[in-house]
Design a protein around this motif. Sequence first.
Motif, PDB file in Angstrom:
ATOM      1  N   ASN A 199    -137.111  73.848   4.580  1.00  0.00           N
ATOM      2  CA  ASN A 199    -136.307  74.089   5.881  1.00  0.00           C
ATOM      3  C   ASN A 199    -134.801  74.248   5.390  1.00  0.00           C
ATOM      4  O   ASN A 199    -133.887  73.419   5.504  1.00  0.00           O
ATOM      5  CB  ASN A 199    -136.293  73.056   6.865  1.00  0.00           C
ATOM      6  CG  ASN A 199    -135.701  73.387   8.120  1.00  0.00           C
ATOM      7  OD1 ASN A 199    -135.277  74.667   8.503  1.00  0.00           O
ATOM      8  ND2 ASN A 199    -135.774  72.534   9.155  1.00  0.00           N
ATOM      9  N   GLU A 200    -134.336  75.510   4.950  1.00  0.00           N
ATOM     10  CA  GLU A 200    -133.346  75.792   4.367  1.00  0.00           C
ATOM     11  C   GLU A 200    -133.093  77.273   4.410  1.00  0.00           C
ATOM     12  O   GLU A 200    -133.911  78.256   4.504  1.00  0.00           O
ATOM     13  CB  GLU A 200    -133.262  75.211   2.957  1.00  0.00           C
ATOM     14  CG  GLU A 200    -134.170  75.929   2.026  1.00  0.00           C
ATOM     15  CD  GLU A 200    -134.268  75.289   0.619  1.00  0.00           C
ATOM     16  OE1 GLU A 200    -133.866  74.277   0.432  1.00  0.00           O
ATOM     17  OE2 GLU A 200    -135.291  75.529   0.062  1.00  0.00           O
ATOM     18  N   ASN A 289    -137.444  77.934   7.871  1.00  0.00           N
ATOM     19  CA  ASN A 289    -136.956  77.042   9.082  1.00  0.00           C
ATOM     20  C   ASN A 289    -138.048  76.112   9.785  1.00  0.00           C
ATOM     21  O   ASN A 289    -139.069  75.915   8.922  1.00  0.00           O
ATOM     22  CB  ASN A 289    -136.545  78.044  10.268  1.00  0.00           C
ATOM     23  CG  ASN A 289    -137.510  78.930  10.677  1.00  0.00           C
ATOM     24  OD1 ASN A 289    -138.857  78.812  10.675  1.00  0.00           O
ATOM     25  ND2 ASN A 289    -136.998  80.376  10.743  1.00  0.00           N
ATOM     26  N   GLN A 290    -137.862  75.631  10.616  1.00  0.00           N
ATOM     27  CA  GLN A 290    -138.797  74.546  11.236  1.00  0.00           C
ATOM     28  C   GLN A 290    -140.329  75.512  11.669  1.00  0.00           C
ATOM     29  O   GLN A 290    -141.375  74.847  11.712  1.00  0.00           O
ATOM     30  CB  GLN A 290    -138.322  73.850  12.650  1.00  0.00           C
ATOM     31  CG  GLN A 290    -137.180  73.063  12.245  1.00  0.00           C
ATOM     32  CD  GLN A 290    -136.607  72.455  13.703  1.00  0.00           C
ATOM     33  OE1 GLN A 290    -137.121  72.763  14.759  1.00  0.00           O
ATOM     34  NE2 GLN A 290    -135.596  71.391  13.277  1.00  0.00           N
ATOM     35  N   LYS A 293    -141.960  78.353   6.292  1.00  0.00           N
ATOM     36  CA  LYS A 293    -141.216  78.207   5.040  1.00  0.00           C
ATOM     37  C   LYS A 293    -141.871  78.894   4.139  1.00  0.00           C
ATOM     38  O   LYS A 293    -143.325  78.913   4.254  1.00  0.00           O
ATOM     39  CB  LYS A 293    -141.411  76.351   4.703  1.00  0.00           C
ATOM     40  CG  LYS A 293    -140.522  75.760   5.760  1.00  0.00           C
ATOM     41  CD  LYS A 293    -140.939  74.154   5.573  1.00  0.00           C
ATOM     42  CE  LYS A 293    -140.225  73.429   6.577  1.00  0.00           C
ATOM     43  NZ  LYS A 293    -140.791  72.193   6.481  1.00  0.00           N
TER      44      LYS A 293
END
Length: 998
Positions: A199-200, A289-290, A293
């Motif tokens: 999540n980056e 993201n949530q 990925k």
Amino acid sequence: MKQSKIIVVICILLTINLRVASARESIILKKLPIFKSGNNAGGEGSLNNVKFKSLSVNNAQADKKIKSVGNKITISVIDTTKSSYNTDTILAPVAFKSVERDRLPIGVSNVDVAQLFEKNYSIQGLEGLEAFASGYNGNNLWGMNSSLVLVDGVPRDISTINVSEIAQVSFLKSASAIALYGSRGAKGVILVQTKRGGNEQQSIKVRANAGLNTPKGFPSYLGSAEYMTLYNEARQNDGLPASYTADEIYQSSIGTNPYRFPNLDFYSSDYIKNSFARYDLITEISGGNQKAKYYTNVGFNSTGSLLNFGEGKGNTADRFNIRGNVDMKITKGINARVDASAVFFNQNGVNTDYWGSAASIRPNRFTPLIPINLIEPGDEASLNYVKSSGNIVDGKYLLGGTPFDQTNPFATIYVGGKNKNVSRQFQFTTGIDGDLKGLLKGLSFNTNLGIDFYSTYNQGYNNGYATYQPNWTTYSGKYLIGSLTKFGQDTKSGNQNVSASDYRQTISLSGQLNYNTTVNDAHHISAILLANGFQQTFSEVYQKTTNSNSGLQLGYDFNRKYFAELTGALVYSPKLAGSNRTEFSPAGSLGWMISEEPFFKNISFISRLKLSASGGILYTDLDINDYFLYQGIYTQTDGTWFSWNDGVLVRTTDSRRGVNPNLKMAKREEFTFGIEGQMFKNALSFGANFFRSNMVGNIVQSNVLYPSYFSTGYPNSSFIPYVNYNEDQRQGVDFYLNFNKQIGEVNWIFGTSATYYNTKAIKRAESVANDYQLTQGKALDGIWGLKSDGFYMDASEAEAANNGDGLPKPAFGTVSAGDIKYKDINNDGTINDQDQVYLGKGGWDGSPFTLGLNLTAKWKNFTVFALATGRFGASGIKGSNYYWVNGEDKYSVEVRNRWTEQTKTTATFPRLTTLSGDNNFRNSDFWLYSTDRFDLSKIQVSYNISSKILKSKLFKELGIYVTGFNLLTFAKEREMLALNVGGVPQTRLYNLGVKASF
């Protein structure tokens, strides 16, 4: 920087399961302010204007408690030097679940390959990991030689993935750790987990490498003149006339005309380069993201060849791979995974075994090339051959040959065509993970489906060609070719041939229910109920390789101080009959975090200490090498006949084995005791496992267990069934020791990992005349042979032995002076196989003692990494034709130390012979050598360009490194261990790499 620090705080709060002071109050995390800490190891700082101390992501010495009042968050830090609580919550894969790295079950080692790769550029998947994982010796786990390798839960060859794709590797060694994997995993499991997105923000990493491979050494063979001289000596030893004249030997020695007097050197610069290149380029893209990925890896590498002539110049091995791993959040409680990878591999080659020929073709055999300018001008027939030939090499040479070498490796590489090995690998993995808390709090499920397909084939062009034997004449001392004898024809069909096709297909499926709950903040209960199986199909193999089982695992721990785990697996084998196809494998483990006990609090230098024990009985069919061995077999053979009274021969129906419907799986019975801990404020960590494992009930077909009339010599028949009888034992210890401390400006990391084990045949069905020949009680891979007693020193001594006059009589043929003399162990007056004894442990089961060392020194932006491995305690037999030289074999430099009348007191090699040499060339301690070695496997120096120097908005990171592979070997037999006789030479690799992230 602001976002990264916020993420760090959020991760700390989420991953260590902090509890609020009051159940009525809730922590409301709004936009968190920037906080500052004294250094990476902790220090003072503030959060919402509340001061705190020693807040660190990797600080295992602090327990954080959060108290919330309105929008204020108070973090208090309690010194827990005596606690085992670790904030490093990176999870490591174990059997069908993941656990914190400092909570690994007994008999499990884990290596963070992704982190290691940053300072240790590697080419092969498990390269050098014996220096980081105790119990793994580069070939097997705890002496077992059939470890199951699973990549993302699917049985796969580790060579199908690049090291850059790997996140972690876990080595599951103990019975309790592998019980859930059924029959195929009963000798150890190696779990390889590939990288996944996070999540980056999107991250792009690129790595490029260029290196040179240089040979560590070549076999040394005699040149033509020396070979012919010693071959004549061998003929003389056998009472035969010389084959070569003094003039031939002299002319070969001076080398003025290598075409008339060949002196073939397969390892000369005419044919071999002094190095070859290797390149690779790797790109990794990850982010998410949530909701989703992703991780992508695209790589290409190319490796050259040492061959430097003909089609060999174009030999390369090219590999292109692409992987995509995606994690998706389908609903609030359902997640899905989809992974796909493909590998395209092409290896260009030649249509001959050059390295095998290098070990067998004698140096004076023929000349590979015949100069056209040496053909007599008046030899019209030979000149017509030149005109009609389509295979003139470099415009100057015809291809050489003899009646016995009409085709040969040189001619084939020059004009015989080429081939390409093509392989394609496709891997697909998917799974759904779900939270079932709506049914029961703490309940979840996981599924995993893997489908792989691998295919390979050769495609190439095979050209026919003519070779020529020159017939020489001499004019005033000058050699010319008076005529040529032609063999074969030049042909090129233009047709592409496809051969050696092979394929493998794998289907793997598992499903499981998981339950995790905590009662009264002290009792943690877990459970796994699963079904698991896979099936592999191989080309030209009728029976598929199948593994299926179901299992239940129950776990409990109290206050993270006392641990218990029980596992049961229902194992299935298609190789057996009826009810024997199913067995129940139980296993269990106990753990005690003794450092949590009140009486241990006063021992200040030990911060963590855990004792563990496990045991289990695992059933397996791994050593049952065929299907339906429980059935009796009758067959008709062309070689067995029965004669009736009328003289007519009738082909018989013969029995090959009897029936045994009670044949069962073997079982691994094991006990393990373990200890692990940390000392001196976690600067020193250590662990060890003692294990004893018995494999009981291995199957044998032995006539010792049945009356003699169960088998007959003619016709060749046997009614002896396969039975469960043999028992093997492996016991030993593995341990690791890691030191991590900053001294001055240098951060030092030192680690050692080692395994020592013994193997023993506990039970065998055997009947021998002498107890010293019993294999029971000896190493499983023991070397057996005769005991040497020097040489027969003269003809009279050899004659006495041949006549049995005061010396034991050899049963392996007539001996002469200079032959090896053996000890008559049973004193029966004859040297035969009854005099063979146990000589030592061999190497196929791994060296008894494996040692790995790793060292890292980091100073500012420089990092130095070194890796060394050692293997000790095993022996080998010098049994290749490099040492066992007889008949028409090529002579290596080993024969220079041969026995002669002049060297009889110093010789280390028996007399030369052109006969079979049966007496000399057999297993004995004369040829025994130690395989002990210590290798400096790798050194890498890395430099990361600092952001102050870089000052770039494009790069997040930029670094350069230099790596040396396979640098040095320290061993008594160093030169021999560096040789590959009949194969591609071993090489060192010197690599320059650049890495960048965006």
